[in-house]
Design a protein around this motif. Structure first.
Motif, PDB file in Angstrom:
ATOM      1  N   ILE A   1      39.497  49.837  34.630  1.00 23.70           N
ATOM      2  CA  ILE A   1      39.938  48.833  34.750  1.00 23.70           C
ATOM      3  C   ILE A   1      40.223  47.918  33.782  1.00 23.70           C
ATOM      4  CG2 ILE A   1      39.359  48.700  37.388  1.00 23.70           C
ATOM      5  CD1 ILE A   1      36.896  46.729  36.546  1.00 23.70           C
TER       6      ILE A   1
ATOM      7  N   TYR B   1      44.631  48.764  36.832  1.00 20.25           N
ATOM      8  CA  TYR B   1      43.748  49.488  37.761  1.00 20.25           C
ATOM      9  C   TYR B   1      44.270  50.952  37.704  1.00 20.25           C
ATOM     10  CZ  TYR B   1      41.307  50.996  42.197  1.00 20.25           C
ATOM     11  OH  TYR B   1      40.787  51.708  43.217  1.00 20.25           O
TER      12      TYR B   1
ATOM     13  N   VAL C   1      47.899  42.809  40.396  1.00 20.37           N
ATOM     14  CA  VAL C   1      47.203  44.237  39.815  1.00 20.37           C
ATOM     15  C   VAL C   1      48.216  45.378  39.672  1.00 20.37           C
ATOM     16  CG1 VAL C   1      45.538  45.855  39.810  1.00 20.37           C
ATOM     17  CG2 VAL C   1      45.070  43.305  40.435  1.00 20.37           C
TER      18      VAL C   1
ATOM     19  N   ASP D   1      40.763  42.040  32.122  1.00 26.91           N
ATOM     20  CA  ASP D   1      40.715  40.860  33.190  1.00 26.91           C
ATOM     21  C   ASP D   1      39.979  41.024  34.434  1.00 26.91           C
ATOM     22  OD1 ASP D   1      41.793  39.461  31.041  1.00 26.91           O
ATOM     23  OD2 ASP D   1      43.808  39.202  32.043  1.00 26.91           O
ATOM     24  N   LEU D   2      40.258  42.251  34.678  1.00 29.86           N
ATOM     25  CA  LEU D   2      39.677  42.805  36.258  1.00 29.86           C
ATOM     26  C   LEU D   2      38.098  42.825  36.107  1.00 29.86           C
ATOM     27  CD1 LEU D   2      42.227  45.258  37.456  1.00 29.86           C
ATOM     28  CD2 LEU D   2      41.996  42.829  37.994  1.00 29.86           C
TER      29      LEU D   2
ATOM     30  N   SER E   1      42.095  34.352  29.857  1.00 32.77           N
ATOM     31  CA  SER E   1      41.583  35.541  29.951  1.00 32.77           C
ATOM     32  C   SER E   1      40.197  35.642  29.035  1.00 32.77           C
ATOM     33  CB  SER E   1      41.944  36.794  29.767  1.00 32.77           C
ATOM     34  OG  SER E   1      43.354  36.962  30.598  1.00 32.77           O
TER      35      SER E   1
ATOM     36  N   LEU F   1      45.510  40.488  44.508  1.00 27.39           N
ATOM     37  CA  LEU F   1      45.737  40.339  43.186  1.00 27.39           C
ATOM     38  C   LEU F   1      46.862  40.714  42.692  1.00 27.39           C
ATOM     39  CD1 LEU F   1      41.862  40.305  41.985  1.00 27.39           C
ATOM     40  CD2 LEU F   1      43.130  38.556  42.940  1.00 27.39           C
TER      41      LEU F   1
ATOM     42  N   ARG G   1      46.398  43.039  33.927  1.00 26.61           N
ATOM     43  CA  ARG G   1      45.784  43.689  35.078  1.00 26.61           C
ATOM     44  C   ARG G   1      46.109  44.803  35.536  1.00 26.61           C
ATOM     45  NH1 ARG G   1      46.857  38.340  34.881  1.00 26.61           N
ATOM     46  NH2 ARG G   1      48.815  39.017  35.906  1.00 26.61           N
TER      47      ARG G   1
ATOM     48  N   PHE H   1      40.701  44.161  44.497  1.00 28.88           N
ATOM     49  CA  PHE H   1      41.715  43.977  44.147  1.00 28.88           C
ATOM     50  C   PHE H   1      43.030  43.668  45.009  1.00 28.88           C
ATOM     51  CE2 PHE H   1      39.935  46.986  40.661  1.00 28.88           C
ATOM     52  CZ  PHE H   1      39.280  45.902  40.182  1.00 28.88           C
TER      53      PHE H   1
ATOM     54  N   TYR I   1      37.031  39.318  36.390  1.00 34.08           N
ATOM     55  CA  TYR I   1      37.201  38.908  37.769  1.00 34.08           C
ATOM     56  C   TYR I   1      35.845  39.064  38.555  1.00 34.08           C
ATOM     57  CZ  TYR I   1      39.012  38.626  42.628  1.00 34.08           C
ATOM     58  OH  TYR I   1      38.910  38.167  43.931  1.00 34.08           O
TER      59      TYR I   1
END
Length: 406
Positions: free
Chosen positions: A310, A267, A344, A313-314, A101, A342, A265, A339, A317
């Protein structure tokens, strides 16, 4: 009487002399000794081997009787040792995941600079990464989405829940919280709209300018650019997007995000699944409605656009893959689509979408809201005039942010 007198003189060819007789005897004696020594040595060696094997078996029987058989003892400890190896492997995988990461974040920052150089455009001051910023770790970056026509909204936010001047700098240094109004450029570069934002920024120093052309139909592109730019500028655990007509309690937001810090990860938002609007001319019309199945279907789960967060890591991404991420008409739908597929964690936290009529009694009950707005307006109705009132009723208190520890 001699031999000769008796007529018995010996023949020299028929008899062996005394010297050779003596040597022959000595040779036979030595050969006999060698033969007898070899015959007795082998049995002795075999006896020793048999004795050792017998002793080993006796010792083995003794160990078995005492419950100390080495093989059995190893088998008894094998599950314990196996569990230890599994835990070591799990810790090694977590460490490797964190290292990957970090490398992705550094790659995202390098790519942002490289693309600017490749395109032949100069790197803006906002995209230049000071060494002091690269070394600093932040808790969160809060990007307040705004437009050229929203000066009164920004002033209402500055007068309520967003610290100003030295307090804003102190918030970054002591709490690791970065807050900026996020805006791009007008279609006419260097025009009156851009000059007005530049003047406002010189006064308050609270803007993040994006390499993006502003427009209502370009909110998905703006969201993508915001996360990519923020990830390149600040190494933070979380990146937050909020609209400029929403009231936010920053200390409560920070405490909420900290509780999810161990997840790689994440959200976070108020998750919903609204209808896909196919009819033209209505608000939130989706031109690509056919991709979501038959008419009348609903979207996949995604966070409402007023406020969401978020993890790092997201954001990394999005930054790395921004050139292939598809943009739908609605920016909250676009973010959710990026997402899908993924690994998440979708965190549905209803404190991020309190109604302005509910936040007051929730605050009195000790359940302070993170964000408050009117659902009917997708924000606070007439926020420029009502923000102070909502802040008075729903705010977390003057000292909440100063005394908060993250």
């Amino acid at each position: 009487m001699g031999w000769k007198s008796k007529g018995l003189e010996p023949n020299s060819k028929s008899f062996v002399t005394k010297k050779w007789t003596l040597l022959l005897c000595i040779g036979c004696f030595c050969a006999g000794m060698l033969f007898s020594d070899r015959m007795w040595t082998v049995p002795e060696a075999e006896d020793r081997v048999v004795s050792q094997e017998s002793g080993f078996k006796d010792e083995r029987r003794k160990l078995n009787s005492e419950g100390c058989d080495p093989i059995r003892r190893d088998m008894q400890h094998e599950p314990k040792n196996l569990l230890g190896e599994v835990l070591k492997t799990h810790n090694a995988v977590q460490t490797l995941d964190k290292t990957i990461s970090n490398l992705e974040m550094e790659l995202a920052a390098a790519k942002a600079v490289q693309e600017s150089i490749t395109n032949g455009s100069p790197i803006s001051d906002d995209l230049k990464i000071p060494e002091s910023i690269l070394k600093r770790k932040y808790l969160m970056v809060v990007g307040i989405n705004t437009a050229f026509s929203s000066r009164k909204r920004r002033d209402s936010v500055r007068a309520t829940w967003m610290p100003q001047g030295e307090k804003l700098k102190k918030l970054e240094e002591e709490k690791g919280i970065v807050m900026r109004f996020v805006i791009g450029h007008s279609a006419t570069s260097g025009g009156i709209l851009d000059r007005a934002i530049e003047a406002e920024d010189r006064k308050h120093g609270d803007f993040l300018r994006l390499e993006h052309v502003e427009g209502y139909l370009e909110l998905s592109a703006k969201t993508k650019t915001y996360f990519a730019t923020a990830a390149a500028l600040w190494d933070a655990d979380f990146y937050v997007k909020v609209d400029d007509d929403v009231h936010v309690n920053i200390a409560t937001l920070g405490a909420t995000l900290v509780s999810h810090r161990s997840k790689p990860r994440v959200y976070i938002g108020c998750m919903k699944s609204g209808p896909v609007l196919a009819r033209k001319g209505v608000r939130y019309h989706e031109p690509e409605y056919w991709k979501f199945g038959e008419e009348g279907n609903k979207y996949f789960r995604h966070a409402t656009g007023q406020l969401y967060a978020i993890s790092r890591d997201l954001a990394s991404y999005i930054s790395i893959n921004q050139h292939v991420l598809h943009k739908y008409a609605n920016e909250d739908v676009s973010l959710g689509s990026w997402f899908i597929g993924l690994d998440v964690d979708h965190i549905d936290d209803r404190r991020l979408c309190c109604g302005t009529t509910d936040c007051e009694w929730k605050a009195q009950a000790g359940n302070i809201c993170v964000a408050s707005f009117d659902w009917a307006c997708s924000g606070i109705c007439r926020s420029a005039e009502r923000m102070k009132d909502v802040h008075r009723r729903c705010g977390e208190g003057k000292n909440a942010l100063r005394t908060a520890t993250f």
